[in-house]
Motif scaffolding. Structure first.
Motif, short mmCIF file in Angstrom:
data_model
loop_
_atom_site.label_atom_id
_atom_site.label_comp_id
_atom_site.label_asym_id
_atom_site.label_seq_id
_atom_site.Cartn_x
_atom_site.Cartn_y
_atom_site.Cartn_z
N GLU A 85 1.00 -1.43 -0.03
CA GLU A 85 -0.43 -0.13 0.00
C GLU A 85 0.50 1.27 0.03
O GLU A 85 0.58 2.13 -0.68
CB GLU A 85 -0.74 0.16 1.15
N LYS A 86 2.03 0.94 1.03
CA LYS A 86 3.02 2.66 0.71
C LYS A 86 3.62 2.64 -0.86
O LYS A 86 3.91 3.48 -1.03
CB LYS A 86 4.06 2.40 1.02
N SER A 100 1.32 4.42 -3.20
CA SER A 100 0.96 5.59 -2.49
C SER A 100 1.60 6.68 -3.77
O SER A 100 2.88 6.31 -3.69
CB SER A 100 0.99 6.34 -1.10
N TRP A 113 6.35 9.06 1.37
CA TRP A 113 5.91 9.33 2.99
C TRP A 113 7.51 9.49 3.41
O TRP A 113 8.37 8.88 2.63
CB TRP A 113 5.09 7.48 2.92
N ASP A 137 9.62 6.02 4.33
CA ASP A 137 9.88 5.28 2.90
C ASP A 137 11.67 6.14 1.95
O ASP A 137 11.11 6.39 1.03
CB ASP A 137 8.54 5.06 1.69
N SER A 171 9.75 0.94 -0.34
CA SER A 171 8.73 0.25 -0.40
C SER A 171 8.11 -1.01 -1.61
O SER A 171 7.79 -1.59 -2.06
CB SER A 171 7.38 0.88 0.04
N CYS A 231 9.47 4.75 12.25
CA CYS A 231 10.26 4.44 10.79
C CYS A 231 10.60 2.59 10.79
O CYS A 231 10.71 2.11 10.09
CB CYS A 231 11.09 5.23 10.44
N TYR A 252 8.48 0.42 11.20
CA TYR A 252 7.89 -0.35 9.51
C TYR A 252 8.85 -1.17 9.10
O TYR A 252 8.36 -2.16 8.04
CB TYR A 252 7.84 1.05 8.42
#
Length: 346
Positions: free
Chosen positions: A272-273, A276, A280, A283, A288, A329, A332
């Protein structure tokens, strides 16, 4: 009894074929699709119910039923199709479909109408249409039966995954079609209910879209191996519809991979990231996208699992050692590391 719906070799045929995939004993020929009348009515009512459930939120925060997108030029022909079934102008999609279903199989004879632009997007007006047996140029102003318009409307409800951002304040509609009359597509209502009213996060890269869709399919217990995904600039005002992209998405190997099934939600969140279009803060260097691309290749058998683990380990420990990295972060990248380790069997 059976109901025969003509095909016109235009984009709207995809909507008719999608609806046929939800019915029993539907048969496609070169020029038409033949429906069992009871199955057709049930499929129309399924589409009617879905249109009620998949509401959108307007600028004032009010939830409303999603309306079939029409340009100014489309409204007259669409209303003419409604008049054939004594359906008032401005009726909600769910009401249109339920009233149309009530007319099956005794369909009234009506004059043809000009197909709304959603059924003949600009991209296809003067070029050969993929996915059809015949290869002829479609008419710029195709004349179609009102029955075709309303069957296509039901197919529109069943194939619209949602809208996806393509830039600041710009969106396209994302549509998923079966390759042909395909019974596995009958699971699409479950997938649409899982997607709910949220937007599709994006459409590129295709690897991330496949991972995101596969995760949603597993969550909704709606595995569909292959889908034709089209993005459409939907009509508004004076602007007609236009297809902006089309691609075949194959998720069979992802759905059948036991290790992916264990971590699909985490992998879907990373995808999903990647999808986009908005950057972000965590990222860095398109991680991603790189991770989603590599994960898809690993699950497809073209890359080794250790390569995914190496990428995730390197990035995680770089962030963990960084004094400026936020906890958000670091967590993630830890999630990505967990995905990679599970794929590796650790």
């Amino acid at each position: 009894m059976t109901v025969e719906i003509p095909l016109y070799n235009i984009f709207g045929d995809n909507f008719v074929i999608a609806l046929a995939s939800l019915t029993k004993n539907a048969r496609r020929s070169l020029d038409s699709v033949e429906f069992d009348d009871v199955s057709l009515k049930n499929a129309l009512l399924t589409a009617s119910q879905l249109s009620k459930e998949r509401k959108i939120t307007d600028k004032k925060g009010k939830q409303t039923e999603l309306d079939f997108p029409k340009s100014g030029n489309d409204k007259e022909s669409f209303n003419e199709a409604l008049q054939c079934f004594n359906i008032p102008e401005g009726a909600q999609v769910s009401d249109i479909l339920s009233k149309f279903a009530a007319s099956i199989p005794q369909l009234p004879p009506c004059d043809e109408v000009t197909a709304p632009s959603m059924l003949r997007p600009e991209h296809y007006e003067y070029v050969r249409t993929p996915g059809f047996y015949r290869r002829i140029k479609a008419s710029a102003k195709a004349q179609v039966s009102p029955v075709y318009v309303l069957v296509s409307l039901a197919g529109w409800v069943l194939t619209r995954l949602g809208r996806a951002p393509v830039g600041k304040g710009e969106y396209v509609g994302v549509y998923a079609f079966p390759i042909d009359v395909e019974k596995r597509f009958g699971m699409i209502p479950s997938l649409l209910k899982e997607l709910g009213t949220k937007d599709v996060p994006g459409t590129e890269p295709s690897t991330a879209l496949a991972i995101w869709l596969a995760s949603k399919m597993l969550k909704s217990h709606a595995p569909i191996d292959q889908l034709m995904i089209y993005t459409v600039s939907e009509p508004v005002g004076k602007e007609p519809a236009a297809v902006t992209n089309g691609q075949l998405i194959s998720v069979g190997r992802l759905l059948s991979n036991e290790r992916f099934r264990e971590i699909h939600e985490e992998a879907g969140a990373i995808a999903e990231k990647a999808l986009s279009p908005n950057p972000w803060e965590c990222d860095a260097n398109n991680f991603s996208v790189k991770f989603s691309n590599l994960l898809f290749e690993v699950l497809s058998g073209s890359k080794r699992e250790v390569e995914l683990a190496y990428l995730a380990n390197r990035e995680y420990y770089a962030w963990k050692r960084s004094q400026s990295a936020s906890e958000k972060c670091v967590s993630y990248y830890l999630k990505a590391l967990h995905v990679a380790n599970r794929i590796l069997g650790l």
